[in-house]
Enzyme design. Structure first.
Site, PDB file in Angstrom:
ATOM      1  N   PRO A 317     -42.628  28.088  15.171  1.00 13.83           N
ATOM      2  CA  PRO A 317     -41.211  28.456  15.098  1.00 13.83           C
ATOM      3  C   PRO A 317     -40.951  29.793  14.411  1.00 13.83           C
ATOM      4  O   PRO A 317     -40.330  29.840  13.352  1.00 13.83           O
ATOM      5  CB  PRO A 317     -40.591  27.293  14.329  1.00 13.83           C
ATOM      6  CG  PRO A 317     -41.710  26.790  13.468  1.00 13.83           C
ATOM      7  CD  PRO A 317     -42.989  27.032  14.213  1.00 13.83           C
ATOM      8  N   CYS A 318     -41.399  30.886  15.030  1.00 16.76           N
ATOM      9  CA  CYS A 318     -41.152  32.203  14.436  1.00 16.76           C
ATOM     10  C   CYS A 318     -39.655  32.512  14.446  1.00 16.76           C
ATOM     11  O   CYS A 318     -39.194  33.375  13.712  1.00 16.76           O
ATOM     12  CB  CYS A 318     -41.959  33.286  15.147  1.00 16.76           C
ATOM     13  SG  CYS A 318     -41.580  33.473  16.882  1.00 16.76           S
ATOM     14  N   HIS A 319     -38.901  31.761  15.258  1.00 15.27           N
ATOM     15  CA  HIS A 319     -37.441  31.969  15.261  1.00 15.27           C
ATOM     16  C   HIS A 319     -36.794  31.487  13.963  1.00 15.27           C
ATOM     17  O   HIS A 319     -35.649  31.800  13.694  1.00 15.27           O
ATOM     18  CB  HIS A 319     -36.804  31.272  16.475  1.00 15.27           C
ATOM     19  CG  HIS A 319     -37.070  29.791  16.530  1.00 15.27           C
ATOM     20  ND1 HIS A 319     -38.223  29.274  17.064  1.00 15.27           N
ATOM     21  CD2 HIS A 319     -36.338  28.733  16.109  1.00 15.27           C
ATOM     22  CE1 HIS A 319     -38.177  27.938  16.984  1.00 15.27           C
ATOM     23  NE2 HIS A 319     -37.046  27.596  16.399  1.00 15.27           N
TER      24      HIS A 319
END
Ligand SMILES: [Zn+2]
Length: 353
Positions: A317-319
């Protein structure tokens, strides 16, 4: 791509009636011929079931369609300058090519002039156009399967247009002998946030990205080089699993992905990615926090780079990483998607899944 049946029917009517009010509002792509058109295109109108509708030209290009030569869908509302027309036909002759400044000089044009005119006419830069066209061709066979491509070639698709070259330049040449080289399989997955590409074998998922992601082409190249692999259109056990899990994710029914993934990166990148996996859904972290957590408080920028090098969108989840100032920060798939994903995951959190 527009999915709403009501809107599609309305657009189809506009297409059949050559309704000029809709020029520039939608682009109709025709599966049987591989082109996309304006509503007012003078060509014979296709059957409804052979039409796809797009809101913008870049999406039509990324889906593998080329601009129709009769209606010049990209020129609305301007007429195309002769220079721009020539550049477009250059791309069509060599869609697999990566263009450089010298190539414009062949046309007797100053690169800056050519670029400016192109941007004015198409609302996107020449590089964006060429990339979208190139990627689109490569992605098309993944999306539609080989049969449809044969049909297009038979329907007079200019085979000299480098169609197959475009695919193999990005995805690699198919192995001549079985077992000679690793084969990975690429599968197109439609999601609420737009189409995604998965690349997997029967054991692992290596890549999951939005097809319009900046730099996707380079990511695919890196993956191929590191795995010494070629990529073919196709499904695997793993691609089916991730497609199912993504559907559940978008329906608020799943937050922890179980699909086995392969981290393709340096030790540092892997450290960062593992740290990202620990950020709970519905929460955010910052580059600075991650840097301290992994014991390199001075490595904020390096953490940012590792974050950007993530090839498993949504799963890693780089978001969920935002700027220290509280601003949302960049995202390979675009800031709007990042915001959407964060909002979406807020709902997960409340329901405590
Ligand atoms: Zn047309």
């Amino acid at each position: 791509m527009i999915e709403d049946e009501k809107i599609k029917k309305k657009y189809y009517d506009a297409l059949v009636n050559k309704d000029a009010n809709y020029d520039g509002i939608f682009f109709a792509a025709i599966k049987t011929t591989g082109v996309f058109c304006h509503a007012t295109c003078p060509a014979k109108k296709p059957k409804y079931e052979n039409c796809l509708f797009f809101q913008d030209a870049q999406s039509a290009l990324l889906a593998g369609f080329r601009p129709c030569k009769r209606c010049n869908p990209l020129s609305y509302p301007h007429e195309l300058s002769p220079l721009v027309k020539e550049i477009v036909s250059m791309v069509e002759q060599n869609p697999e090519k990566r263009w450089k400044d010298e190539d414009f000089k062949v046309l007797g044009a100053h690169p800056a002039t050519a670029r400016r005119q192109f941007k004015q006419a198409y609302g996107m830069t020449f590089v964006q156009y060429a990339r979208a066209r190139r990627m689109g061709l490569a992605l098309q066979s993944i999306r539609l399967g080989e049969k449809v491509i044969d049909a297009q070639l038979n329907a007079g698709y200019d085979s000299a247009s480098g169609f197959n070259d475009a695919f193999s330049k990005i995805m690699g040449n198919p192995p001549i002998k079985k077992g000679e080289i690793n084969v990975l399989y690429a599968k197109w997955i439609n999601t609420k946030l737009g189409p995604m590409l998965s690349i997997s074998d029967e054991e692992f998922l290596y890549l999951l990205e939005f097809v319009d992601r900046r730099g996707l082409e380079r990511e695919i190249e890196r993956l191929r080089n590191r795995r010494k692999a070629t990529i073919l259109p196709g499904e695997t056990k793993i691609s089916r699993q991730i497609e199912e899990e993504l559907n559940l994710y978008f329906e608020n029914k799943l937050i922890h992905f179980q699909t086995p993934v392969f981290f393709l990166g340096s030790d540092f990148q892997k450290k960062v990615w593992n740290a990202l996996l620990k950020i709970p859904a519905g929460e955010v972290s910052t580059y600075k926090k991650i840097a301290s957590e992994i014991g390199t408080p001075d490595g904020v920028r390096a953490v940012g780079n590792a974050n950007g090098a993530n090839q498993l969108a949504i799963i890693i989840p780089c978001h969920r990483v935002i700027q220290t100032s509280g601003e949302i920060g960049g995202y390979g798939g675009g800031r709007e998607r990042k915001q959407w994903l964060l909002d979406h995951e807020q709902n997960f959190h409340k329901e405590d899944l």
